[in-house]
Design an enzyme around this catalytic site. Structure first.
Site, PDB file in Angstrom:
ATOM      1  N   GLY A  41       0.711  -1.284   0.018  1.00 36.56           N
ATOM      2  CA  GLY A  41       0.026  -0.128  -0.164  1.00 36.56           C
ATOM      3  C   GLY A  41       0.766   1.366   0.038  1.00 36.56           C
ATOM      4  O   GLY A  41       1.868   1.412   0.936  1.00 36.56           O
ATOM      5  N   LEU A  44      -1.237   7.634   1.605  1.00 36.04           N
ATOM      6  CA  LEU A  44      -0.725   8.396   2.543  1.00 36.04           C
ATOM      7  C   LEU A  44       0.100   7.519   3.666  1.00 36.04           C
ATOM      8  O   LEU A  44       1.291   7.911   3.704  1.00 36.04           O
ATOM      9  CB  LEU A  44      -1.645   9.373   3.458  1.00 36.04           C
ATOM     10  CG  LEU A  44      -2.309  10.391   2.641  1.00 36.04           C
ATOM     11  CD1 LEU A  44      -3.137  11.102   3.455  1.00 36.04           C
ATOM     12  CD2 LEU A  44      -1.106  11.449   2.020  1.00 36.04           C
ATOM     13  N   ALA A  45      -0.331   6.624   4.233  1.00 38.80           N
ATOM     14  CA  ALA A  45       0.151   6.026   5.135  1.00 38.80           C
ATOM     15  C   ALA A  45       1.400   5.042   4.554  1.00 38.80           C
ATOM     16  O   ALA A  45       2.708   5.167   5.149  1.00 38.80           O
ATOM     17  CB  ALA A  45      -0.783   4.944   5.722  1.00 38.80           C
ATOM     18  N   HIS A 267     -21.150   8.888   5.278  1.00 42.91           N
ATOM     19  CA  HIS A 267     -20.987  10.423   5.010  1.00 42.91           C
ATOM     20  C   HIS A 267     -22.306  11.150   4.807  1.00 42.91           C
ATOM     21  O   HIS A 267     -22.972  10.768   3.799  1.00 42.91           O
ATOM     22  CB  HIS A 267     -19.728  10.484   4.363  1.00 42.91           C
ATOM     23  CG  HIS A 267     -19.314  12.122   4.347  1.00 42.91           C
ATOM     24  ND1 HIS A 267     -19.938  13.108   3.689  1.00 42.91           N
ATOM     25  CD2 HIS A 267     -17.976  12.404   4.686  1.00 42.91           C
ATOM     26  CE1 HIS A 267     -19.356  14.388   4.022  1.00 42.91           C
ATOM     27  NE2 HIS A 267     -18.092  13.924   4.605  1.00 42.91           N
ATOM     28  N   SER A 285     -17.588  17.809  -0.304  1.00 45.50           N
ATOM     29  CA  SER A 285     -17.094  18.195   1.107  1.00 45.50           C
ATOM     30  C   SER A 285     -18.227  18.622   1.910  1.00 45.50           C
ATOM     31  O   SER A 285     -19.060  19.309   1.648  1.00 45.50           O
ATOM     32  CB  SER A 285     -15.831  19.126   0.732  1.00 45.50           C
ATOM     33  OG  SER A 285     -15.737  19.614   2.059  1.00 45.50           O
ATOM     34  N   ARG A 332     -21.298  13.649  11.728  1.00 43.29           N
ATOM     35  CA  ARG A 332     -21.562  12.689  10.463  1.00 43.29           C
ATOM     36  C   ARG A 332     -22.541  11.824  10.714  1.00 43.29           C
ATOM     37  O   ARG A 332     -23.448  11.723   9.897  1.00 43.29           O
ATOM     38  CB  ARG A 332     -20.355  12.267   9.833  1.00 43.29           C
ATOM     39  CG  ARG A 332     -19.412  13.094   9.256  1.00 43.29           C
ATOM     40  CD  ARG A 332     -18.136  12.547   8.935  1.00 43.29           C
ATOM     41  NE  ARG A 332     -17.494  13.769   7.956  1.00 43.29           N
ATOM     42  CZ  ARG A 332     -16.152  13.236   7.796  1.00 43.29           C
ATOM     43  NH1 ARG A 332     -15.631  12.244   7.831  1.00 43.29           N
ATOM     44  NH2 ARG A 332     -15.272  14.473   7.112  1.00 43.29           N
ATOM     45  N   HIS A 403     -18.336   5.480   3.772  1.00 42.67           N
ATOM     46  CA  HIS A 403     -17.139   6.372   3.531  1.00 42.67           C
ATOM     47  C   HIS A 403     -15.916   6.000   4.235  1.00 42.67           C
ATOM     48  O   HIS A 403     -14.985   5.923   3.510  1.00 42.67           O
ATOM     49  CB  HIS A 403     -17.772   7.861   4.070  1.00 42.67           C
ATOM     50  CG  HIS A 403     -16.570   8.880   4.161  1.00 42.67           C
ATOM     51  ND1 HIS A 403     -16.162   9.267   2.773  1.00 42.67           N
ATOM     52  CD2 HIS A 403     -16.157   9.739   4.961  1.00 42.67           C
ATOM     53  CE1 HIS A 403     -15.124  10.226   2.980  1.00 42.67           C
ATOM     54  NE2 HIS A 403     -15.272  10.385   4.378  1.00 42.67           N
ATOM     55  N   GLU A 427      -5.891   3.718   7.399  1.00 42.03           N
ATOM     56  CA  GLU A 427      -7.215   3.411   7.587  1.00 42.03           C
ATOM     57  C   GLU A 427      -7.422   1.736   7.911  1.00 42.03           C
ATOM     58  O   GLU A 427      -8.372   1.348   8.494  1.00 42.03           O
ATOM     59  CB  GLU A 427      -7.857   3.648   6.400  1.00 42.03           C
ATOM     60  CG  GLU A 427      -9.555   3.544   6.393  1.00 42.03           C
ATOM     61  CD  GLU A 427     -10.294   3.966   5.295  1.00 42.03           C
ATOM     62  OE1 GLU A 427      -9.689   4.845   4.580  1.00 42.03           O
ATOM     63  OE2 GLU A 427     -11.483   3.779   5.333  1.00 42.03           O
ATOM     64  N   LEU A 443      -6.348  11.724   7.265  1.00 48.46           N
ATOM     65  CA  LEU A 443      -5.061  12.117   6.746  1.00 48.46           C
ATOM     66  C   LEU A 443      -3.968  12.335   7.630  1.00 48.46           C
ATOM     67  O   LEU A 443      -2.975  11.841   7.362  1.00 48.46           O
ATOM     68  CB  LEU A 443      -5.384  13.413   5.754  1.00 48.46           C
ATOM     69  CG  LEU A 443      -6.578  13.544   4.844  1.00 48.46           C
ATOM     70  CD1 LEU A 443      -6.636  14.689   4.139  1.00 48.46           C
ATOM     71  CD2 LEU A 443      -5.922  12.331   3.689  1.00 48.46           C
TER      72      LEU A 443
HETATM   73  C1  LIG Z   1     -14.140  10.759  -0.758  1.00 49.85           C
HETATM   74  C2  LIG Z   1     -13.142  10.536   0.414  1.00 49.85           C
HETATM   75  C3  LIG Z   1     -12.991  11.956   1.089  1.00 49.85           C
HETATM   76  C4  LIG Z   1     -12.131  11.903   2.442  1.00 49.85           C
HETATM   77  N1  LIG Z   1     -12.038  13.147   2.709  1.00 49.85           N
HETATM   78  C5  LIG Z   1     -10.926  13.369   3.894  1.00 49.85           C
HETATM   79  C6  LIG Z   1     -10.799  14.375   4.646  1.00 49.85           C
HETATM   80  O1  LIG Z   1     -11.100  15.455   3.958  1.00 49.85           O
HETATM   81  N2  LIG Z   1      -9.883  14.386   5.588  1.00 49.85           N
HETATM   82  C7  LIG Z   1      -9.385  13.381   6.224  1.00 49.85           C
HETATM   83  O2  LIG Z   1      -8.634  13.385   6.953  1.00 49.85           O
HETATM   84  N3  LIG Z   1      -9.757  12.180   5.510  1.00 49.85           N
HETATM   85  C8  LIG Z   1     -10.716  12.048   4.491  1.00 49.85           C
HETATM   86  N4  LIG Z   1     -10.922  10.961   3.918  1.00 49.85           N
HETATM   87  C9  LIG Z   1     -10.270   9.396   4.550  1.00 49.85           C
HETATM   88  C10 LIG Z   1      -8.919   9.249   4.114  1.00 49.85           C
HETATM   89  O3  LIG Z   1      -8.766   9.801   2.756  1.00 49.85           O
HETATM   90  C11 LIG Z   1      -8.680   7.912   4.030  1.00 49.85           C
HETATM   91  O4  LIG Z   1      -8.967   7.478   5.149  1.00 49.85           O
HETATM   92  C12 LIG Z   1      -6.952   7.743   4.074  1.00 49.85           C
HETATM   93  O5  LIG Z   1      -6.434   8.750   3.005  1.00 49.85           O
HETATM   94  C13 LIG Z   1      -6.501   6.246   3.962  1.00 49.85           C
HETATM   95  O6  LIG Z   1      -5.220   6.429   3.617  1.00 49.85           O
HETATM   96  P1  LIG Z   1      -4.257   4.935   3.611  1.00 49.85           P
HETATM   97  O7  LIG Z   1      -3.076   5.239   3.171  1.00 49.85           O
HETATM   98  O8  LIG Z   1      -4.726   4.386   4.970  1.00 49.85           O
HETATM   99  O9  LIG Z   1      -5.072   4.061   2.453  1.00 49.85           O
HETATM  100  P2  LIG Z   1      -5.329   4.325   0.873  1.00 49.85           P
HETATM  101  O10 LIG Z   1      -4.926   5.892   0.306  1.00 49.85           O
HETATM  102  O11 LIG Z   1      -6.578   3.893   0.526  1.00 49.85           O
HETATM  103  O12 LIG Z   1      -4.204   3.536   0.260  1.00 49.85           O
HETATM  104  C14 LIG Z   1      -4.339   2.181   0.083  1.00 49.85           C
HETATM  105  C15 LIG Z   1      -3.353   1.537  -0.586  1.00 49.85           C
HETATM  106  O13 LIG Z   1      -3.081   0.413  -0.434  1.00 49.85           O
HETATM  107  C16 LIG Z   1      -2.918  -0.189  -1.787  1.00 49.85           C
HETATM  108  N5  LIG Z   1      -3.754  -1.772  -1.556  1.00 49.85           N
HETATM  109  C17 LIG Z   1      -4.853  -1.959  -1.186  1.00 49.85           C
HETATM  110  N6  LIG Z   1      -5.160  -3.242  -1.198  1.00 49.85           N
HETATM  111  C18 LIG Z   1      -3.970  -3.884  -1.986  1.00 49.85           C
HETATM  112  C19 LIG Z   1      -3.619  -5.243  -2.103  1.00 49.85           C
HETATM  113  N7  LIG Z   1      -4.329  -6.305  -1.943  1.00 49.85           N
HETATM  114  N8  LIG Z   1      -2.374  -5.474  -2.638  1.00 49.85           N
HETATM  115  C20 LIG Z   1      -1.602  -4.332  -2.859  1.00 49.85           C
HETATM  116  N9  LIG Z   1      -1.797  -3.101  -2.492  1.00 49.85           N
HETATM  117  C21 LIG Z   1      -3.119  -2.755  -2.228  1.00 49.85           C
HETATM  118  C22 LIG Z   1      -3.585   0.666  -2.795  1.00 49.85           C
HETATM  119  O14 LIG Z   1      -3.068   0.283  -4.177  1.00 49.85           O
HETATM  120  C23 LIG Z   1      -3.182   1.870  -2.120  1.00 49.85           C
HETATM  121  O15 LIG Z   1      -1.894   2.153  -2.607  1.00 49.85           O
HETATM  122  C24 LIG Z   1     -11.778  10.834   2.775  1.00 49.85           C
HETATM  123  C25 LIG Z   1     -12.033   9.500   2.205  1.00 49.85           C
HETATM  124  C26 LIG Z   1     -12.662   9.480   1.046  1.00 49.85           C
HETATM  125  C27 LIG Z   1     -13.142   8.222   0.463  1.00 49.85           C
END
Ligand SMILES: Cc1cc2nc3c(=O)[nH]c(=O)nc-3n(C[C@H](O)[C@H](O)[C@H](O)COP(=O)(O)OP(=O)(O)OC[C@H]3O[C@@H](n4cnc5c(N)ncnc54)[C@H](O)[C@@H]3O)c2cc1C
Ligand code: HEM
Ligand code: HEM
Ligand code: SF4
Ligand code: F3S
Ligand code: FES
Lengths: 639, 270, 221
Positions: A41, A44-45, A267, A285, A332, A403, A427, A443
């Protein structure tokens, strides 16, 4: 079994600093390059973790299913990111962010983890600015803040309507730099399909190259999962089409506990579904709620009418009515549930009565159309592009949509799951949001985990393991590949009559109706009845054409759907087990006469961590009691 | 379904590029998309066609997509000669069928450029754009130990300018639209964003030098100022950023020629 | 960084050499317009010009080098660009690109061939049938050379065609140089574009009128 989160005790203010010094070992710089970390993955994380670990000198291999790390669904975040900088001088502090997050989470998160999050939140902003993230600035050149998601202080930093994308591009650039330097090997279009556990420790993963179809194992000294959320279990959600529970679920099957799967966030401000063909829902938003008034017709028979024809006195501004102090800015979960109630009472508007009005006429009259255009122009544009309706002239229609997943793999304070060597970030884990996540805090969590937590905590594990313990030809590795191949061939051999999408839709509708915004014993039990049937039919009648040795999107979706079916059962069971209402989890049996959620701290102040016992078998529940030593439990009221 | 989808549905003739794999030849195939409502997005229309193909035991059309809300940059197909279909600020996933009418014939093709080899049907390999960023499309700061966010002030105009450039979603439509398959708009946007911000200015000369050089090595063409990229960009990225890159390049070249700076990065600087 | 092999480096060279040539074309047009002052006008101008060999030769050398680089690079990059984009789309639709922008190499070739012919014609004067007389002041009679040439349909038309090529080339080329050198911005760009188009029209009319007017006999032979 009673789980221990290994959270540091003592004064919360220095818990993280003390923990880092007292309990976390360091890896000798000269030895770092001998360790290999697999980061699955690159949102961001994951991207921030991979970049930071590579910078420290570890060998890193990173994976994502999209064609580029820059496309992770983090890009979709619009609103912003919180930090306790207190620049606006409006009374914010690390302690207040800590407090708000615990309370917002309805007292179902671990205090120490949340404190740490609030503490490092300020470093995140500095880090992103240094990377060239174009945060909004005021005319004096200082960082601009907005108040978001009902917070009473302005602590949200933002980059136009694209904060998530800009933050991800920041992390992506840091990651790209390391890839360019050869310290990170990036595997895009590669999906993790199994976790390899050797002698009880996570030592590798098995992946499928989505272009060639090749099945491969990668060995590492530790595995980091940052694979995002699972709300696509409802099929229609604001998540991307590829978001899945697969990585988490495969790890769960290999022994990782899944915590609080029933905590899902719905949401309130999404564009309603227009038809059955629809493939995803688009979020707008939440900031819209600052200037829009939410209402539905008082009379059912008015629902068909054009909103303009409905006189003021026949409109029910139900949020303002029920929550005088918070009004349209109610949290929410509350706003979403209220909208559903209105629609269930037959007073919803638009296609299928699945919608309520978000009306800007009042603020347009007050501030003028231009001000509104300045504030929300891009959102109004997006709304028109999708619905073909002009929201300056006619109220928007909105409806709640799945959401965010507060639940995820269980991790201790070090973000390590119950499987040593398996770390879970963003997440994908369950750590800090409890039963409900506040706006602009996901984020923050993703980047906190990746930039400022995992670099310290993973060292503590690596320092105590010998590098390169396991080789690629280890029996467990070979077995894992064989298992994955077995499942793949099974999909291809069924050759039934129903498409993967049909099954996913069926599951989604079931979950949305029965395990969505309002859950009851009946609806949950009914769901537990139906899921096994869906699973059985799926494995008998699904149609996946093509071969495994090519780019085969049906095959990809089949795998994700199969895991969602199994996971849906766990989510439902967790919801059934939690005989209380808290945050995103609302049990109709547990509410106050006025319809407010009724929490049961005496019996449910714990994190529910489930252990896999076999497909279709009832998982075993482990509990991690939650202690609140700094913030005393209180009813969350927004009246 | 209510008022909203009771529109007269339409039937569309799709002429789609089918290519089993990178090394196999491809050709156009014709399909019928039946009972499409104006509210279907273009991709949802393709979903409908694919469901039929699957049921008929045929190979569905492979196409890239993920967020389906115009922000991830994954979706990519050329519709009637124009990447994303050529509606202002609209990605393919946001293009709705109301822009077409019953009986229309629509040509659907993959991005075409030597730097973007076709993987299958409408899916191409855009890795070259990532490689381009990997050469220098970043600020070389380390994690941690950076200055406070407000330590270096950034004027609002500068921040807004940088944001305009940063809106690029990396979809590659500019390359697909460019008669020379040049990546100038993509690169120009990144170079401009980072050159405008004080945090990125420090490395501006090295960055532009490395990225311009990399574009050639990755097989992208040169810019002839056709401005086709600007027309196709779903995020409204303007060619003024290409001009900015040209300016940054010329400046760096001059400074290097007079010996004031060096644009060669020594590996050690990481 | 390399001026003559980096993509943008060569772009800069194209722009500068292009601009130099534009300058020449401006000057040359002004000179040529003296033909409207009759034989005495242009002959005086020519004589004056050749009375300053240093100036003439410096211009020739500079322009020679410019044309050389301009041509070599233009061929290089055109080949590279075709290589970068081997397959065209089934539907050929452009949003911003113009006929002129897409045919720079061909309009360029036309101009190139023209220049070659033109030099042999009026400068080296080695083409068969070139009228080489002296006027009554004993200066070389440019006027009769030109007028005689243009009263022949073939040559006149050939010139007009070349002028059209030049017009197309510059209608894209002139504004393009400002973009290439990054001397423009969204505010000034429209100005450069229309300005460039006007100038190219001016060239078309200014130069084109001469052969046309001689051909139709509005200018005395
Ligand atoms: C529409 C929307 C609006 C949002 N707005 C906000 C906001 O305004 N403020 C806020 O703080 N949060 C917001 N969030 C929540 C926030 O964006 C997410 O919770 C956060 O970005 C998750 O980041 P992440 O790195 O954990 O996962 P993600 O960014 O989802 O990354 C997941 C990664 O894992 C990889 N992956 C997944 N499964 C596999 C697999 N089986 N094999 C290989 N790779 C895999 C994907 O390719 C991706 O690179 C929003 C979410 C959504 C959907
Ligand atoms: C002699 C033969 C010529 C050839 C083969 C030629 C070819 C070209 C080509 C292919 C281009 C486009 C370059 C690109 O794609 O970026 C170009 C640009 C240009 N040419 Fe020429 N040209 C010729 C003569 C001229 C002349 C005589 C002039 C001026 C009077 C001229 C002025 C320009 C200008 C101004 C540009 C724009 C440069 C830029 O884009 O920055 N060219 N030429
Ligand atoms: C109808 C239009 C034109 C006419 C009547 C014309 C006429 C002439 C004449 C009479 C000369 C010789 C001057 C002398 O040596 O005394 C000349 C030289 C020349 N012309 Fe033209 N010309 C025309 C158009 C052009 C154009 C469009 C170009 C360039 C694109 C051009 C380029 C040149 C050059 C390079 C020379 C040589 C200058 C030198 O002596 O070095 N001409 N032209
Ligand atoms: S510049 Fe525009 S077209 Fe090019 S990649 Fe970025 S968003 Fe896509
Ligand atoms: S279309 Fe191509 S030629 Fe330059 S202006 Fe855009 S890159
Ligand atoms: S699918 Fe993400 S931009 Fe189109």
């Amino acid at each position: 079994m009673i789980l221990d989160g290994k959270a540091p005790t003592g004064k919360i203010q220095d818990s993280w600093d003390k923990h880092r010094f007292d309990s976390l070992k360091l890896v000798n710089p000269a030895n770092k390059r001998k360790y290999k970390v697999l980061v699955v993955g690159t949102g961001l994380a994951g991207a921030s973790a991979a970049a930071s670990l590579a910078e420290l000198g570890y060998q890193v291999e990173a994976f994502c299913y999209q064609d580029s790390p820059r496309r992770a669904h983090s890009i979709a975040a619009q609103g912003g990111i919180n930090a306790a900088k207190a620049y606006p001088n409006d009374g914010d502090s690390i302690y207040r962010l800590f407090y708000d997050t615990i309370k917002g989470g309805d007292f179902r998160a671990r205090e120490a983890d949340v404190w740490r999050l609030a503490q490092v939140s300020n470093n995140i902003i500095d880090q992103c600015v240094a990377q060239g993230v174009p945060f909004a600035r005021d005319y004096a050149g200082y960082l601009d803040n907005r108040s978001f998601g009902g917070a009473q202080v302005s602590r949200t930093f933002f980059a136009r309507g694209q904060t998530g994308q800009q933050l991800l591009l920041g992390a992506y650039s840091a990651l790209s730099r390391q890839i360019g330097l050869g310290t990170v090997k990036m595997f895009a279009r590669t999906e993790m399909l199994d976790l390899v556990v050797v002698d009880g420790e996570a030592k590798g993963i098995t992946v499928r190259d989505l272009v060639t179809g090749e099945l491969r194992s990668h060995v590492g000294d530790a595995v980091v999962l940052a694979t995002g959320g699972y709300v696509n279990v409802f099929y229609l959600s604001t998540n991307a089409m590829g978001c899945s529970v697969t990585a988490n679920w495969k790890a769960h099957k290999k022994g990782a506990f899944f915590a609080n799967p029933c905590y899902t966030q719905i949401h309130p401000t999404c564009i309603p579904q227009a038809g059955d063909y629809q493939s995803k829902l688009t979020l707008m938003s939440e900031s819209l709620r600052n200037d829009g008034r939410i209402w539905v017709p008082k009379k059912k028979e008015d629902c068909g009418k054009a909103p303009g024809e409905i006189p003021e006195e026949d409109r029910d501004y139900y949020l303002e009515r029920k929550y005088p102090s918070y009004g349209n800015l109610a949290p929410r979960d509350i706003a979403s549930r209220a909208a559903k109630e209105q629609c269930d009472e037959g007073r919803g508007v638009g296609p299928g009565g699945r919608g309520v009005y978000l009306d800007f006429s009042a603020s347009i009259a007050r501030l003028g159309e231009n001000t509104i255009r300045e504030r929300y122009g891009n959102l109004f544009e997006m709304y028109e592009r999708i619905t073909d309706e002009n929201a300056y002239k006619r109220p928007m229609r909105i409806y709640p949509a799945p959401h965010y997943a507060m639940g995820g793999l269980w991790v201790d304070y070090n973000l390590q799951s119950n499987i040593p060597g398996l770390f879970v970030l963003g997440e994908a884990n369950f750590s800090v949001h409890g039963a409900n996540r506040l706006g602009a805090s996901a984020l923050m969590q993703g980047l906190a985990d990746g930039y400022f937590v995992i670099p310290y905590t993973i060292a503590n594990y690596l320092a105590q393991t010998k590098p390169g313990k396991v080789k690629a030809d280890h029996p467990e590795m070979l077995k894992s590949i064989a298992d994955v191949k077995g499942e793949r061939d099974r999909f291809l051999s069924i050759n039934g009559r129903k498409t993967v999408t049909e099954f996913m839709r069926e599951l989604g509708v079931l979950m949305w109706n029965n395990v969505g915004m309002a859950r009851s014993k009946e609806s949950l039990n009914e769901t537990l009845q139906k899921i096994p049937a869906i699973r059985e039919e799926f494995w008998k009648d699904v149609k996946v054409s093509g071969t495994g040795e090519e780019l085969n999107q049906q095959l990809e979706n089949a795998g994700r759907t199969a895991d969602f079916i199994d996971f849906a059962e766990l989510l439902t069971r967790d919801a059934l087990q939690r005989e209380e209402s808290c945050g995103g989890h609302f049990r109709v049996e547990h509410q106050y006469p006025d319809g407010e959620a009724k929490r049961d701290d005496a019996n449910f102040a714990y994190a529910a961590a489930w252990e896999f016992k076999g497909t279709g078998k009832v998982s075993e529940l482990h509990k991690e009691p939650l202690k609140f030593e700094n913030i005393h439990l209180a009813v969350r009221s927004y009246k | 379904m209510s008022a909203h989808t009771e529109h007269a549905t339409m039937n569309i003739k799709l002429i789609v590029w089918r290519q089993p794999a990178a090394d196999k030849p491809g050709q156009f195939e014709t399909y019928e998309a039946k009972n499409i409502t104006p509210h279907h997005s273009f991709l949802e229309m393709l979903d409908v066609v694919n469901e039929d193909l699957i049921k008929a035991g045929k190979d569905p059309i492979a196409f890239d997509h993920d967020c389906r809300e115009g922000i991830c940059g994954m979706c990519s197909a050329v519709v009637n000669g124009v990447p994303h279909g050529g509606h202002e600020r609209t990605t393919l996933c946001q293009l709705h069928m109301r822009k077409f009418k019953d009986g229309d014939a629509i040509y659907v093709e993959p991005w075409r450029a030597r730097a973007f080899p076709i993987l299958k049907d409408l899916i191409v390999d855009r890795g070259a754009l990532d490689k381009l960023i990997q050469t220098a499309g970043y600020v070389s700061c380390h994690t941690g130990g950076v200055a406070d966010g407000n330590a270096i002030l950034v004027g609002k105009p500068q921040a807004d300018y940088a944001m305009d450039a940063a809106e690029c979603i990396g979809c590659g439509a500019c390359v697909a639209a460019c008669p020379n398959s040049a990546a100038m708009l993509f690169a120009g946007a990144k170079v401009s964003q980072l050159a405008e911000l004080p945090q990125g200015q420090v490395e501006a000369p090295q960055r532009v030098a490395a990225m311009v050089n990399a574009m050639a090595e990755l097989g992208f063409g040169n810019c002839s100022n056709h401005y086709e990229c600007e027309g196709a960009c779903p995020k409204g990225i303007k060619v003024k950023f290409i001009a900015r890159m040209n300016r940054e390049f010329t400046k760096a070249l001059f400074l290097e020629k007079i010996g004031a700076i060096s644009t060669v990065k020594v590996a050690s600087d990481g | 960084m390399r001026l003559l092999s980096d993509s943008i480096g060569r772009k800069v060279v194209m722009a500068i050499t292009g601009l130099l040539m534009v300058l020449f074309v401006v000057g040359h047009l002004l000179g040529n317009l003296s033909i409207y002052a009759g034989p005495d006008g242009i002959n005086t101008y020519a004589a004056k010009l050749h009375s300053m060999p240093v100036v003439v030769w410096i211009t020739r050398i500079v322009m020679g080098i410019a044309v050389l680089f301009h041509i070599i690079i233009s061929i290089q990059i055109t080949l590279e660009n075709n290589k970068a984009n081997p397959t065209k789309y089934a539907v050929d639709r452009s949003l911003r690109a113009t006929f002129a922008s897409k045919n720079m190499i061909w309009t360029g070739v036309v101009i190139g061939l023209f220049i070659g012919y033109h030099l042999l014609h009026f400068t080296v004067r080695s083409l068969p049938g070139v009228v080489l007389l002296q006027d009554m002041l004993g200066r070389f009679d440019v006027y009769s050379m030109v007028s005689d040439a243009f009263s022949r349909g073939g040559i006149a038309i050939l010139y007009v065609v070349a002028m059209v090529g030049l017009f197309l080339h510059l209608s894209h080329g002139i504004q393009s140089t400002f973009q290439s050198l990054g001397l423009n911005n969204p505010k000034t760009m429209p100005g450069f574009t229309t300005g460039g188009k006007l100038l190219s029209v001016l060239f078309l009319v200014g130069y084109g009128s001469i052969p046309v007017l001689f051909l139709v006999g509005l200018l005395a032979k």
